[in-house]
Design a protein around this motif. Structure first.
Motif, PDB file in Angstrom:
ATOM      1  N   ALA A   1      23.498  61.245  39.918  1.00  0.00           N
ATOM      2  CA  ALA A   1      23.708  59.887  39.401  1.00  0.00           C
ATOM      3  C   ALA A   1      22.896  58.865  40.187  1.00  0.00           C
ATOM      4  O   ALA A   1      22.342  57.928  39.604  1.00  0.00           O
ATOM      5  CB  ALA A   1      25.196  59.530  39.448  1.00  0.00           C
ATOM      6  N   SER A   2      22.781  59.054  41.486  1.00  0.00           N
ATOM      7  CA  SER A   2      22.048  58.072  42.301  1.00  0.00           C
ATOM      8  C   SER A   2      20.573  58.010  41.929  1.00  0.00           C
ATOM      9  O   SER A   2      19.926  56.980  42.146  1.00  0.00           O
ATOM     10  CB  SER A   2      22.199  58.397  43.784  1.00  0.00           C
ATOM     11  OG  SER A   2      21.527  59.599  44.110  1.00  0.00           O
ATOM     12  N   GLN A   3      20.035  59.087  41.379  1.00  0.00           N
ATOM     13  CA  GLN A   3      18.626  59.077  40.993  1.00  0.00           C
ATOM     14  C   GLN A   3      18.445  58.708  39.524  1.00  0.00           C
ATOM     15  O   GLN A   3      17.354  58.337  39.101  1.00  0.00           O
ATOM     16  CB  GLN A   3      17.983  60.431  41.281  1.00  0.00           C
ATOM     17  CG  GLN A   3      17.933  60.698  42.776  1.00  0.00           C
ATOM     18  CD  GLN A   3      17.094  61.906  43.097  1.00  0.00           C
ATOM     19  OE1 GLN A   3      15.978  62.027  42.633  1.00  0.00           O
ATOM     20  NE2 GLN A   3      17.643  62.791  43.904  1.00  0.00           N
ATOM     21  N   LEU A   4      19.520  58.831  38.756  1.00  0.00           N
ATOM     22  CA  LEU A   4      19.453  58.492  37.336  1.00  0.00           C
ATOM     23  C   LEU A   4      19.771  57.024  37.082  1.00  0.00           C
ATOM     24  O   LEU A   4      19.522  56.518  35.994  1.00  0.00           O
ATOM     25  CB  LEU A   4      20.418  59.378  36.538  1.00  0.00           C
ATOM     26  CG  LEU A   4      20.052  60.857  36.529  1.00  0.00           C
ATOM     27  CD1 LEU A   4      21.214  61.690  36.016  1.00  0.00           C
ATOM     28  CD2 LEU A   4      18.794  61.095  35.718  1.00  0.00           C
ATOM     29  N   GLU A   5      20.330  56.373  38.092  1.00  0.00           N
ATOM     30  CA  GLU A   5      20.664  54.954  37.986  1.00  0.00           C
ATOM     31  C   GLU A   5      19.807  54.165  38.958  1.00  0.00           C
ATOM     32  O   GLU A   5      19.650  54.561  40.098  1.00  0.00           O
ATOM     33  CB  GLU A   5      22.135  54.716  38.346  1.00  0.00           C
ATOM     34  CG  GLU A   5      23.121  55.445  37.476  1.00  0.00           C
ATOM     35  CD  GLU A   5      24.547  55.291  37.983  1.00  0.00           C
ATOM     36  OE1 GLU A   5      24.796  54.438  38.869  1.00  0.00           O
ATOM     37  OE2 GLU A   5      25.405  56.035  37.492  1.00  0.00           O
ATOM     38  N   GLY A   6      19.301  53.062  38.497  1.00  0.00           N
ATOM     39  CA  GLY A   6      18.595  52.152  39.387  1.00  0.00           C
ATOM     40  C   GLY A   6      19.587  51.132  39.909  1.00  0.00           C
ATOM     41  O   GLY A   6      20.774  51.415  40.053  1.00  0.00           O
ATOM     42  N   ASP A   7      19.113  49.945  40.162  1.00  0.00           N
ATOM     43  CA  ASP A   7      19.978  48.837  40.533  1.00  0.00           C
ATOM     44  C   ASP A   7      19.493  47.617  39.764  1.00  0.00           C
ATOM     45  O   ASP A   7      18.586  46.910  40.208  1.00  0.00           O
ATOM     46  CB  ASP A   7      19.951  48.585  42.032  1.00  0.00           C
ATOM     47  CG  ASP A   7      21.010  47.571  42.469  1.00  0.00           C
ATOM     48  OD1 ASP A   7      21.495  46.797  41.607  1.00  0.00           O
ATOM     49  OD2 ASP A   7      21.352  47.556  43.656  1.00  0.00           O
ATOM     50  N   PRO A   8      20.071  47.381  38.584  1.00  0.00           N
ATOM     51  CA  PRO A   8      19.614  46.278  37.749  1.00  0.00           C
ATOM     52  C   PRO A   8      19.730  44.903  38.419  1.00  0.00           C
ATOM     53  O   PRO A   8      18.955  43.999  38.119  1.00  0.00           O
ATOM     54  CB  PRO A   8      20.519  46.346  36.522  1.00  0.00           C
ATOM     55  CG  PRO A   8      21.251  47.634  36.597  1.00  0.00           C
ATOM     56  CD  PRO A   8      21.141  48.138  37.995  1.00  0.00           C
ATOM     57  N   GLN A   9      20.674  44.760  39.362  1.00  0.00           N
ATOM     58  CA  GLN A   9      20.846  43.477  40.039  1.00  0.00           C
ATOM     59  C   GLN A   9      19.602  43.050  40.800  1.00  0.00           C
ATOM     60  O   GLN A   9      19.348  41.866  40.969  1.00  0.00           O
ATOM     61  CB  GLN A   9      22.049  43.501  40.972  1.00  0.00           C
ATOM     62  CG  GLN A   9      23.367  43.579  40.237  1.00  0.00           C
ATOM     63  CD  GLN A   9      24.539  43.542  41.200  1.00  0.00           C
ATOM     64  OE1 GLN A   9      24.405  43.843  42.379  1.00  0.00           O
ATOM     65  NE2 GLN A   9      25.702  43.181  40.681  1.00  0.00           N
ATOM     66  N   ILE A  10      18.820  44.031  41.279  1.00  0.00           N
ATOM     67  CA  ILE A  10      17.598  43.671  42.013  1.00  0.00           C
ATOM     68  C   ILE A  10      16.337  44.199  41.311  1.00  0.00           C
ATOM     69  O   ILE A  10      15.252  44.191  41.878  1.00  0.00           O
ATOM     70  CB  ILE A  10      17.653  44.152  43.487  1.00  0.00           C
ATOM     71  CG1 ILE A  10      17.779  45.671  43.570  1.00  0.00           C
ATOM     72  CG2 ILE A  10      18.768  43.448  44.239  1.00  0.00           C
ATOM     73  CD1 ILE A  10      17.602  46.214  44.980  1.00  0.00           C
ATOM     74  N   GLY A  11      16.517  44.685  40.078  1.00  0.00           N
ATOM     75  CA  GLY A  11      15.366  45.114  39.291  1.00  0.00           C
ATOM     76  C   GLY A  11      14.796  46.475  39.656  1.00  0.00           C
ATOM     77  O   GLY A  11      13.638  46.754  39.339  1.00  0.00           O
ATOM     78  N   LEU A  12      15.584  47.317  40.308  1.00  0.00           N
ATOM     79  CA  LEU A  12      15.103  48.663  40.658  1.00  0.00           C
ATOM     80  C   LEU A  12      15.348  49.619  39.499  1.00  0.00           C
ATOM     81  O   LEU A  12      16.491  49.789  39.061  1.00  0.00           O
ATOM     82  CB  LEU A  12      15.832  49.201  41.887  1.00  0.00           C
ATOM     83  CG  LEU A  12      15.293  48.817  43.254  1.00  0.00           C
ATOM     84  CD1 LEU A  12      16.185  49.397  44.342  1.00  0.00           C
ATOM     85  CD2 LEU A  12      13.875  49.288  43.441  1.00  0.00           C
ATOM     86  N   PRO A  13      14.305  50.275  39.033  1.00  0.00           N
ATOM     87  CA  PRO A  13      14.499  51.268  37.972  1.00  0.00           C
ATOM     88  C   PRO A  13      15.036  52.572  38.558  1.00  0.00           C
ATOM     89  O   PRO A  13      14.993  52.775  39.771  1.00  0.00           O
ATOM     90  CB  PRO A  13      13.075  51.468  37.433  1.00  0.00           C
ATOM     91  CG  PRO A  13      12.196  51.211  38.613  1.00  0.00           C
ATOM     92  CD  PRO A  13      12.905  50.124  39.409  1.00  0.00           C
ATOM     93  N   PRO A  14      15.506  53.469  37.719  1.00  0.00           N
ATOM     94  CA  PRO A  14      15.959  54.777  38.214  1.00  0.00           C
ATOM     95  C   PRO A  14      14.796  55.547  38.832  1.00  0.00           C
ATOM     96  O   PRO A  14      13.652  55.412  38.401  1.00  0.00           O
ATOM     97  CB  PRO A  14      16.456  55.495  36.960  1.00  0.00           C
ATOM     98  CG  PRO A  14      16.541  54.480  35.893  1.00  0.00           C
ATOM     99  CD  PRO A  14      15.667  53.340  36.280  1.00  0.00           C
ATOM    100  N   VAL A  15      15.094  56.357  39.841  1.00  0.00           N
ATOM    101  CA  VAL A  15      14.081  57.230  40.434  1.00  0.00           C
ATOM    102  C   VAL A  15      13.636  58.244  39.385  1.00  0.00           C
ATOM    103  O   VAL A  15      12.450  58.533  39.243  1.00  0.00           O
ATOM    104  CB  VAL A  15      14.644  57.951  41.682  1.00  0.00           C
ATOM    105  CG1 VAL A  15      13.657  58.972  42.215  1.00  0.00           C
ATOM    106  CG2 VAL A  15      15.010  56.931  42.760  1.00  0.00           C
ATOM    107  N   LEU A  16      14.596  58.787  38.659  1.00  0.00           N
ATOM    108  CA  LEU A  16      14.307  59.748  37.602  1.00  0.00           C
ATOM    109  C   LEU A  16      14.326  59.030  36.252  1.00  0.00           C
ATOM    110  O   LEU A  16      15.303  59.089  35.506  1.00  0.00           O
ATOM    111  CB  LEU A  16      15.321  60.903  37.623  1.00  0.00           C
ATOM    112  CG  LEU A  16      15.360  61.731  38.900  1.00  0.00           C
ATOM    113  CD1 LEU A  16      16.445  62.799  38.820  1.00  0.00           C
ATOM    114  CD2 LEU A  16      14.002  62.361  39.185  1.00  0.00           C
ATOM    115  N   ALA A  17      13.240  58.349  35.966  1.00  0.00           N
ATOM    116  CA  ALA A  17      13.094  57.641  34.703  1.00  0.00           C
ATOM    117  C   ALA A  17      12.988  58.651  33.560  1.00  0.00           C
ATOM    118  O   ALA A  17      12.722  59.836  33.795  1.00  0.00           O
ATOM    119  CB  ALA A  17      11.834  56.774  34.769  1.00  0.00           C
ATOM    120  N   PRO A  18      13.176  58.217  32.314  1.00  0.00           N
ATOM    121  CA  PRO A  18      13.115  59.154  31.182  1.00  0.00           C
ATOM    122  C   PRO A  18      11.842  60.001  31.134  1.00  0.00           C
ATOM    123  O   PRO A  18      11.908  61.199  30.855  1.00  0.00           O
ATOM    124  CB  PRO A  18      13.227  58.231  29.962  1.00  0.00           C
ATOM    125  CG  PRO A  18      14.044  57.080  30.463  1.00  0.00           C
ATOM    126  CD  PRO A  18      13.590  56.876  31.887  1.00  0.00           C
TER     127      PRO A  18
END
Length: 178
Positions: free
Chosen positions: A146-163
């Protein structure tokens, strides 16, 4: 474990990732069907993005647990990620020292290389076909992270494992360099 993957994130700070990533790894291995009770889980404790600074120590650490005839799967020494490359080099040195077999996996290579790229040792590449069941288990295992599939939208970080990364990871084959 990539604990520095979300710089500046309050959702995924280093302290949380340092605890979560090993748990995600164990869950992924379980989802792949590996018997966790019979695995010896070793952590060397190197900091994310700083593995190269302790590469000699890592090589000795790996070597301590190898014997002739073992097969070591590692990241490719020229993968394009500093930690992957350092782990690959340390693994290569350790396997040479004890007479173990080294198989390197390109991970981030797929982001920068093309099929004709001369920087990639295609002559050493071997394709391992995966059954549909293995791909399904792999998909299930990836979703443990989950930590790699989710970014942090609050600071604009995309997921590490993007689609697009997931698409590459879920091909019906693996490539290893022998």
């Amino acid at each position: 474990d990539g604990s520095a993957s979300h710089p500046g994130s309050r959702r995924w700070p280093v302290e949380r990732l340092s605890v979560v990533r090993p748990q995600e790894s164990a869950q992924a291995l379980h989802r792949l069907g590996l018997p966790l009770h019979s695995l010896k889980w070793l952590r060397a404790g190197f900091s994310d993005s700083q593995v190269a600074a302790g590469e000699e120590d890592l090589s000795r650490f790996i070597e301590r647990y190898l014997k002739p005839g073992d097969v070591v799967f590692t990241t490719w020494r020229e993968d394009g990620h500093c930690d992957h490359e350092a782990v690959g080099r340390a693994s290569a040195k350790a396997t040479r020292a004890v007479g173990a077999t080294l198989l390197e996996l390109p991970v981030w290579t797929w982001h920068w290389a093309t099929p004709e790229d001369s920087q990639v040792p295609w002559d050493r590449a071997r394709k391992i076909l995966l059954t549909p069941e293995a791909v399904a288990r792999k998909r299930h295992a990836i979703h443990a992270f989950a930590s790699q599939l989710e970014g942090d939208p609050q600071i604009g970080l995309p997921p590490v494992l993007a689609p697009y990364v997931l698409e590459r990871l879920l091909q019906p084959f693996e490539v290893v360099f022998v």
